[in-house]
Design a protein around this motif. Sequence first.
Motif, short mmCIF file in Angstrom:
data_model
loop_
_atom_site.label_atom_id
_atom_site.label_comp_id
_atom_site.label_asym_id
_atom_site.label_seq_id
_atom_site.Cartn_x
_atom_site.Cartn_y
_atom_site.Cartn_z
N LEU B 19 1.07 -6.81 9.30
CA LEU B 19 -0.21 -6.56 8.13
C LEU B 19 -1.13 -7.89 8.46
CD1 LEU B 19 -1.47 -5.15 5.98
CD2 LEU B 19 -0.36 -6.56 4.40
N HIS B 71 -10.47 -13.00 2.67
CA HIS B 71 -11.08 -11.92 1.98
C HIS B 71 -11.97 -11.06 3.09
CE1 HIS B 71 -13.16 -9.14 -0.69
NE2 HIS B 71 -12.13 -9.56 -1.48
N PRO B 72 -11.71 -9.85 3.10
CA PRO B 72 -12.62 -9.19 4.13
C PRO B 72 -14.31 -9.30 3.77
CG PRO B 72 -11.12 -7.66 3.24
CD PRO B 72 -10.99 -8.97 2.29
N ASP B 84 -12.99 -10.68 -6.96
CA ASP B 84 -12.70 -10.22 -5.80
C ASP B 84 -11.45 -10.71 -5.12
OD1 ASP B 84 -16.15 -10.41 -4.81
OD2 ASP B 84 -15.14 -9.03 -5.57
N ASP B 87 -8.63 -9.18 -6.65
CA ASP B 87 -8.58 -7.74 -6.36
C ASP B 87 -7.68 -7.64 -4.97
OD1 ASP B 87 -9.51 -5.14 -4.49
OD2 ASP B 87 -9.45 -4.75 -6.58
N TRP B 88 -8.01 -8.82 -4.12
CA TRP B 88 -7.59 -8.82 -2.76
C TRP B 88 -6.25 -9.00 -2.54
CZ3 TRP B 88 -7.57 -7.30 1.80
CH2 TRP B 88 -7.28 -8.19 2.98
N GLU B 91 -4.59 -5.91 -3.46
CA GLU B 91 -4.68 -4.79 -2.32
C GLU B 91 -3.35 -5.17 -1.02
OE1 GLU B 91 -5.90 -1.90 -1.84
OE2 GLU B 91 -5.53 -1.53 0.15
N ASN B 94 -0.44 -3.92 -1.99
CA ASN B 94 -0.33 -2.40 -1.94
C ASN B 94 0.11 -2.17 -0.35
OD1 ASN B 94 -0.80 0.10 -2.89
ND2 ASN B 94 -2.56 -0.03 -1.73
N GLN B 95 -0.88 -2.92 0.52
CA GLN B 95 -0.63 -2.58 1.86
C GLN B 95 0.68 -2.89 2.27
OE1 GLN B 95 -3.99 -3.08 4.62
NE2 GLN B 95 -5.45 -2.81 3.04
N GLY B 98 3.35 -0.76 1.33
CA GLY B 98 3.00 0.64 1.87
C GLY B 98 3.78 0.52 3.30
N ARG B 99 3.37 -0.52 4.09
CA ARG B 99 4.16 -0.58 5.26
C ARG B 99 5.64 -0.43 5.29
NH1 ARG B 99 1.32 -2.90 10.03
NH2 ARG B 99 -0.91 -2.68 9.79
N MET B 113 5.31 4.12 -5.18
CA MET B 113 4.56 3.02 -5.32
C MET B 113 3.87 2.99 -6.56
SD MET B 113 3.50 2.27 -1.37
CE MET B 113 2.32 1.11 -2.00
N THR B 115 0.81 0.99 -8.95
CA THR B 115 -0.67 0.38 -8.69
C THR B 115 -0.18 -1.48 -8.95
OG1 THR B 115 -1.43 0.87 -10.79
CG2 THR B 115 -2.23 2.10 -8.97
#
Lengths: 122, 177
Positions: B19, B71-72, B84, B87-88, B91, B94-95, B98-99, B113, B115
Amino acid sequence: MSKKILIVDDSKTIRQQVTFTLIKGGFEVVEAEDGQDGLAKLAQNADIAMIISDVNMPNMNGLEMLEAISKNEAYKAIPLVMLTTEGGNELVARAKTSGAKGWLVKPFKPEQLVAAVSKLAR
Amino acid sequence: MTNLPFALVNMVKECTSELTESLGLGSYAEDLAAAKPNQQGVLAAIIGFTDPKMNGSLVVMATSDCLTKSHPNAAMGMPIVEQDVADWIGELANQLLGRLKNRVVRCGHGFSMNTPTVMAGSSIVLQSVKDQLSQDFYFSGGHGPIFLRLSAQIAPGTQFVETETKASATEGDTMFF
């Protein structure tokens, strides 16, 4: 006139990434933070050319939103692609049955997203 | 704290490295000498998962500095505000989960899953929960340390053996119907 794309994701980071990528790609973007907000934004924007939606969101998830859209004559022709961490057979099949046009697994490459939108946006 | 199955532990390590590489954070390797980020400006994201065979939570902790650098928005030349950063990390959790889920699916299992929930603080202390298997992971990389704790109740006899059968889609895939 730029095609208008609706991005539905509870992550502001993802919404910002998608918005940045699609605006660079020549599209206009409307953001929503969950499925309920997505339906509200559809009602407020008659010219949505495509929907990109996460799956796991609070209030109303992406598949629930997709199923609501598929039953609405005003919206069901709008192409919808899921953008999610999920990759399981059952979820993909459920989305396909409900009328989704595609499935992208995060993280996405910008060119991949623009290609999908260029292909599907009406 | 009782350890998780070895195969699941390895999946977490591999998913974390994959990731961070795919998000452009560079190589993040397990570093047993790294300290848990536990100072002012630490954020933690907690994301739960549930299934009759396994249920629990993943905690991801990192410093605000690490999250700001990674951060993107930084790569897009956009400003990064406090919200931000929060939130990051949500995320990221979450990712990562998910993997891990996509790997668990290849073992013939799965889970739903939740949130993520995000907390910020100057000294976040994780407590062990009775009857849960749990493992802490320490990673270090170019943007600063990342700490994980995966906790789960796993039904007796549940094996984590990946087979040829894979999930419909994996990270970075695009499918059109």
